[in-house]
Scaffold this motif. Sequence first.
Motif, short mmCIF file in Angstrom:
data_model
loop_
_atom_site.label_atom_id
_atom_site.label_comp_id
_atom_site.label_asym_id
_atom_site.label_seq_id
_atom_site.Cartn_x
_atom_site.Cartn_y
_atom_site.Cartn_z
N ASN A 35 0.79 -1.23 0.00
CA ASN A 35 0.00 0.00 0.00
C ASN A 35 0.83 1.28 0.00
O ASN A 35 0.53 2.21 -0.75
CB ASN A 35 -0.98 0.00 1.17
CG ASN A 35 -2.11 -0.97 0.97
OD1 ASN A 35 -2.48 -1.28 -0.15
ND2 ASN A 35 -2.66 -1.46 2.06
N ASP A 53 -10.15 -1.87 1.43
CA ASP A 53 -9.21 -2.23 2.50
C ASP A 53 -9.45 -1.35 3.72
O ASP A 53 -8.97 -0.23 3.79
CB ASP A 53 -7.78 -2.10 1.99
CG ASP A 53 -6.73 -2.53 2.99
OD1 ASP A 53 -7.07 -2.74 4.18
OD2 ASP A 53 -5.56 -2.65 2.59
N LYS A 54 -10.19 -1.89 4.70
CA LYS A 54 -10.58 -1.12 5.88
C LYS A 54 -9.39 -0.66 6.72
O LYS A 54 -9.46 0.33 7.42
CB LYS A 54 -11.55 -1.94 6.73
CG LYS A 54 -12.84 -2.23 6.01
CD LYS A 54 -13.71 -3.18 6.81
CE LYS A 54 -14.95 -3.53 6.02
NZ LYS A 54 -14.92 -4.86 5.47
N GLY A 55 -8.30 -1.39 6.68
CA GLY A 55 -7.14 -1.04 7.48
C GLY A 55 -6.25 0.02 6.86
O GLY A 55 -5.41 0.60 7.55
N LEU A 56 -6.44 0.31 5.60
CA LEU A 56 -5.56 1.23 4.89
C LEU A 56 -5.51 2.61 5.53
O LEU A 56 -4.44 3.20 5.67
CB LEU A 56 -5.98 1.36 3.42
CG LEU A 56 -5.10 2.23 2.54
CD1 LEU A 56 -3.71 1.61 2.40
CD2 LEU A 56 -5.73 2.42 1.18
N ARG A 57 -6.62 3.11 5.98
CA ARG A 57 -6.63 4.47 6.54
C ARG A 57 -5.83 4.55 7.84
O ARG A 57 -5.39 5.62 8.24
CB ARG A 57 -8.04 4.98 6.74
CG ARG A 57 -8.84 4.24 7.77
CD ARG A 57 -10.21 4.85 7.87
NE ARG A 57 -11.10 3.97 8.61
CZ ARG A 57 -12.23 4.36 9.11
NH1 ARG A 57 -12.63 5.59 8.94
NH2 ARG A 57 -12.99 3.52 9.77
N TYR A 58 -5.64 3.42 8.51
CA TYR A 58 -4.85 3.40 9.74
C TYR A 58 -3.38 3.11 9.46
O TYR A 58 -2.52 3.41 10.27
CB TYR A 58 -5.41 2.35 10.71
CG TYR A 58 -6.86 2.56 11.02
CD1 TYR A 58 -7.28 3.67 11.75
CD2 TYR A 58 -7.82 1.67 10.57
CE1 TYR A 58 -8.62 3.89 12.02
CE2 TYR A 58 -9.16 1.87 10.85
CZ TYR A 58 -9.55 2.98 11.56
OH TYR A 58 -10.88 3.19 11.83
N GLN A 59 -3.10 2.52 8.31
CA GLN A 59 -1.74 2.12 7.96
C GLN A 59 -0.96 3.22 7.25
O GLN A 59 0.26 3.21 7.26
CB GLN A 59 -1.76 0.90 7.04
CG GLN A 59 -2.39 -0.32 7.64
CD GLN A 59 -2.71 -1.37 6.58
OE1 GLN A 59 -2.49 -1.16 5.39
NE2 GLN A 59 -3.25 -2.50 7.01
N GLN A 60 -1.67 4.14 6.60
CA GLN A 60 -0.99 5.14 5.77
C GLN A 60 -1.27 6.55 6.26
O GLN A 60 -2.41 6.90 6.54
CB GLN A 60 -1.47 5.01 4.31
CG GLN A 60 -1.23 3.66 3.71
CD GLN A 60 0.24 3.29 3.67
OE1 GLN A 60 1.08 4.10 3.33
NE2 GLN A 60 0.53 2.05 4.02
N ARG A 73 -16.98 0.69 2.46
CA ARG A 73 -17.21 -0.35 3.46
C ARG A 73 -18.46 -1.13 3.05
O ARG A 73 -19.56 -0.80 3.46
CB ARG A 73 -17.36 0.27 4.84
CG ARG A 73 -16.05 0.88 5.33
CD ARG A 73 -16.20 1.59 6.65
NE ARG A 73 -16.91 0.81 7.65
CZ ARG A 73 -16.33 0.09 8.61
NH1 ARG A 73 -15.02 0.06 8.69
NH2 ARG A 73 -17.05 -0.58 9.48
#
Length: 108
Positions: A35, A53-60, A73
């Motif tokens: 990502n 990808d629900k986790g993307l906003r927390y990963q980037q 979602r």
Amino acid sequence: MRILIDECVPRNLKRSLPFHECLTVQEAGLAGKQNGDLLAMAEGKFDVFLTLDKGLRYQQNLTGRTIAILLVRAKSNDIDDILPHIPQCLDALNKIRPGEVVVIGDAA
């Protein structure tokens, strides 16, 4: 609006966004990229990265980025579960700004 569609999104979703220039990650030659690398390579070529990808906003961290993320979602990545969210997506695409993460839908 130039939209990059993530690998987890059905390719035929492009037909639901006819007024935008859409390419899938595969079509853009970015398949298999992580990502962070994907967003860096997409910057300047695309305005929005559309993903499930629900986790993307927390990963980037998008601070200072010129690309935005539209996160849908949906219940699953089945096209029939995503299509009901298209009106909200189209509305969001008219308002989204660089560096923003906009979340559409409420599926867990």
